[in-house]
Motif scaffolding. Structure first.
Motif, PDB file in Angstrom:
ATOM      1  N   ALA A  96       0.816  -1.206   0.000  1.00  0.00           N
ATOM      2  CA  ALA A  96       0.000   0.000   0.000  1.00  0.00           C
ATOM      3  C   ALA A  96       0.855   1.263   0.000  1.00  0.00           C
ATOM      4  O   ALA A  96       0.407   2.317  -0.451  1.00  0.00           O
ATOM      5  N   SER A 139       6.548   1.823   4.426  1.00  0.00           N
ATOM      6  CA  SER A 139       6.762   0.751   3.470  1.00  0.00           C
ATOM      7  C   SER A 139       8.238   0.393   3.371  1.00  0.00           C
ATOM      8  O   SER A 139       8.602  -0.786   3.309  1.00  0.00           O
ATOM      9  N   THR A 178       7.133   5.966  -2.409  1.00  0.00           N
ATOM     10  CA  THR A 178       7.251   4.935  -1.385  1.00  0.00           C
ATOM     11  C   THR A 178       7.272   5.599  -0.021  1.00  0.00           C
ATOM     12  O   THR A 178       8.107   6.472   0.237  1.00  0.00           O
ATOM     13  N   ARG A 188       6.736   7.170  -8.843  1.00  0.00           N
ATOM     14  CA  ARG A 188       6.615   6.103  -7.853  1.00  0.00           C
ATOM     15  C   ARG A 188       6.941   6.662  -6.486  1.00  0.00           C
ATOM     16  O   ARG A 188       8.039   7.146  -6.241  1.00  0.00           O
ATOM     17  N   ARG A 195       3.564   1.702  -1.690  1.00  0.00           N
ATOM     18  CA  ARG A 195       4.351   1.794  -2.926  1.00  0.00           C
ATOM     19  C   ARG A 195       3.388   2.054  -4.085  1.00  0.00           C
ATOM     20  O   ARG A 195       3.063   1.155  -4.859  1.00  0.00           O
ATOM     21  N   ASP A 196       2.941   3.277  -4.185  1.00  0.00           N
ATOM     22  CA  ASP A 196       1.938   3.650  -5.170  1.00  0.00           C
ATOM     23  C   ASP A 196       2.539   4.542  -6.251  1.00  0.00           C
ATOM     24  O   ASP A 196       3.550   5.220  -6.049  1.00  0.00           O
TER      25      ASP A 196
END
Length: 208
Positions: free
Chosen positions: A24, A52, A48, A46, A26-27
């Motif tokens: 969750a 995470s 993070t 990206r 790492r979107d």
């Protein structure tokens, strides 16, 4: 969230599986920005989260910032070599009969001694580029060997549960493991040790 009770606070409403928390965080975030010409464009990055990163099952791969030095040295090697060949006429020979009456060659014929240093610069830069390449290859190979037990680390990691209220992790259904709340750093050390790279946890500390 899950029905698993946190051993720290005794509640289960904010307990989530570690793999779910890790993924969750790492979107891909998409935004609209203006470029240098003032036109709008869509940019995807990206992102993070720190949490995470703290729950990662393995260490970060080695960075290749040193590779920039290798690329620069390679460009210098090629550029100086071409300058040595063309501007310095490194491989030209003085033709027969080109000498004047007094035995001296015309200055425009044959290699230019003033540019001979370009050959040495090219050779030195090539050695630097090869050395950097060797270091990066060895570093990458060492990382692959060290993280060969990643599957064992991920097996233990998948049994972790994170409590968003306490900020701790506990393990469930793992033989020989006590169900006690662990700090992010302690959880990292436990998981990475299972994978065979626990010594790296002291250098890459978990911060949430």
């Amino acid at each position: 969230m899950t029905g698993h009770t946190c051993p720290g606070c005794g509640r289960d409403d904010l307990v989530q599986a570690v793999p779910a928390v890790y993924l969750a965080g790492r979107d891909a975030v998409t935004s609209r920005e203006r470029d240098s010409d003032g036109d709008m464009r869509t940019v995807t990055r990206r992102v993070t989260t720190a949490l995470s990163q703290a729950l990662a099952p393995m260490p970060k791969a080695p960075t290749y910032g040193l590779g920039c030095l290798g690329v620069f040295a390679g460009l210098v090697a090629v550029g100086t070599f071409l300058g040595w060949v063309f501007a310095g006429r490194a491989f030209e020979e003085v033709p027969d009969g080109a000498y004047g009456y007094f035995g001296g060659p015309p200055p425009a014929l044959g290699p230019d001694p003033d540019l001979a240093f370009l050959g040495w610069v090219s050779g030195l830069a090539l050695c630097v580029a090869l050395l950097v390449t060797g270091v990066l290859v060895r570093r990458r190979a060492a990382f692959v060997r060290q993280t060969r037990g990643r599957h064992r680390a991920e097996e233990l990691w998948s049994h972790g549960w994170y409590c968003h209220r306490c900020g701790t992790v506990h393990l469930r259904d793992v033989p020989g493991e006590d169900v006690r709340p662990l700090t992010l750093q302690a959880f990292r050390e436990r998981v990475w040790e299972r994978g065979g790279y626990g010594d790296l946890a002291a250098h890459q500390r978990a911060t949430g």
